[in-house]
Design an enzyme around this catalytic site. Structure first.
Site, PDB file in Angstrom:
ATOM      1  N   LYS A 295      17.186   4.022  -0.921  1.00 37.31           N
ATOM      2  CA  LYS A 295      16.248   2.824  -0.173  1.00 37.31           C
ATOM      3  C   LYS A 295      16.160   3.321   1.115  1.00 37.31           C
ATOM      4  O   LYS A 295      17.306   3.519   1.815  1.00 37.31           O
ATOM      5  CB  LYS A 295      16.744   1.456  -0.275  1.00 37.31           C
ATOM      6  CG  LYS A 295      15.899   0.541  -0.017  1.00 37.31           C
ATOM      7  CD  LYS A 295      16.571  -1.045  -0.027  1.00 37.31           C
ATOM      8  CE  LYS A 295      15.547  -2.074   0.518  1.00 37.31           C
ATOM      9  NZ  LYS A 295      16.207  -3.437   0.123  1.00 37.31           N
TER      10      LYS A 295
ATOM     11  N   ARG B  25      25.659  -3.564  -9.353  1.00 34.75           N
ATOM     12  CA  ARG B  25      25.978  -3.212  -7.890  1.00 34.75           C
ATOM     13  C   ARG B  25      26.752  -4.274  -6.835  1.00 34.75           C
ATOM     14  O   ARG B  25      27.684  -3.904  -6.300  1.00 34.75           O
ATOM     15  CB  ARG B  25      24.656  -2.855  -7.162  1.00 34.75           C
ATOM     16  CG  ARG B  25      24.632  -2.438  -5.837  1.00 34.75           C
ATOM     17  CD  ARG B  25      22.977  -1.988  -5.471  1.00 34.75           C
ATOM     18  NE  ARG B  25      23.125  -1.826  -4.058  1.00 34.75           N
ATOM     19  CZ  ARG B  25      23.112  -0.999  -3.373  1.00 34.75           C
ATOM     20  NH1 ARG B  25      23.816   0.313  -3.856  1.00 34.75           N
ATOM     21  NH2 ARG B  25      22.890  -1.018  -2.095  1.00 34.75           N
TER      22      ARG B  25
END
Length: 308
Positions: A175, A255
């Site tokens: 990201k 996550r």
């Protein structure tokens, strides 16, 4: 299901969002360095605006903008996250691709909701992994959890990203276009090796399978792309529906759980920040609210200090 009964979603009317305008927006977003997912989301936001108003985005006025966002808030009941994406996409379009001055785009404010993410226990993670019916999904779920990956980071792992000698994984295309290295647990390395020999794709660790396994030639995968988001999301939904933890569990929950479990085990926030690829330590500090260890340690100290 027969062909005559198959549902075909209605196609969007290209006259409302001309292809030339759509391509220009897509090009502008790419020139800004936006990720593919962001490009698709912003283009979709402008297309939906055009389809609601039944006119080209070039013919939109400020009253139209007000009408559309009131519709999203009051009629469609869009969540803040969805509203934020629509607003960002439409703002970008009218500030860069088709420049217009629309006061309503500056007027709209979205409430910031700092909701804590859901996490599950280590035992519950193992329950999910054990409940998978294929080696592919079992390996993917464990890899995403044990490396703290985002959904697409896991899907786009490549053979060359694994540095077995150093015990590291090189995450490319993270990201914000940030690369990072993550510690590779031995269990994950062994599972990845076990799964890779079943397809031997030269590039992808999790290659697309194709309908009826058509992307395998003589037992070797020739897929040019990784498996789809829909495949892993669908598998997770099936498993977590069967194993009801009493909370919403998604791929991203793995996550969040990775970070929380490391913190509870005494791993530093700085290490967790680097492993997750967070630009700011402030983002990582949310896991302090999810960890039970910090509260337990604080209670022990308080009891020890304030004793009579």
């Amino acid at each position: 299901m027969s062909k005559s009964k198959r549902f075909n979603p209605p196609k969007s009317n290209p006259s409302f969002f001309p292809e030339s305008l759509r391509k220009r927006l897509s090009d502008d977003l790419q020139l800004q360095g936006m990720a593919d997912r962001t490009v698709k989301a912003y283009v979709r936001a402008v297309r939906q605006l055009a389809e609601f108003l039944k006119r080209s985005p070039e013919e939109v006025c400020d009253d139209h903008i007000r009408e559309y966002f009131l519709h999203l808030k009051n009629d469609r009941r869009f969540a803040n996250g969805s509203l934020r994406v629509s607003l960002a996409g439409i703002r970008f379009f009218y500030r860069n691709t088709c420049r217009r001055e629309f006061p309503s785009l500056d007027l709209l404010r979205l409430q910031s909701i700092n909701a804590l993410p859901e996490v599950i226990t280590i035992k519950q993670v193992h329950q999910i992994v054990d409940a998978t019916t294929t080696l592919r999904m079992r390996t993917y779920f464990w890899t995403v959890y044990s490396l703290g990956l985002r959904l697409n980071e896991g899907l786009h792992l490549q053979v060359g990203d694994i540095d077995a000698a150093r015990g590291l994984v090189h995450i490319h295309r993270g990201k914000g276009a940030k690369d990072r290295y993550i510690t590779l647990p031995t269990s994950t390395l062994l599972m990845l090796r076990e799964y890779w020999v079943t397809h031997r794709n030269k590039r992808w660790l999790f290659p697309a399978d194709g309908r009826n396994h058509t992307l395998a030639k003589k037992g070797v995968s020739v897929a040019k792309t990784p498996m789809s988001e829909a495949a892993v999301q669908g598998a997770m939904k099936l498993i977590t529906t069967k194993i009801d933890f009493g909370k919403k569990v998604s791929l991203h929950t793995l996550r969040h759980s990775y970070a929380t479990h490391l913190l509870e085990a005494g791993v530093s926030l700085k290490f967790i920040q680097q492993a997750l690829g967070h630009s700011s330590l402030q983002t990582t500090m949310i896991y302090l609210h999810l960890s039970e260890t910090g509260e337990a340690n604080a209670r022990q100290v308080i009891e020890k200090i304030f004793v009579r």
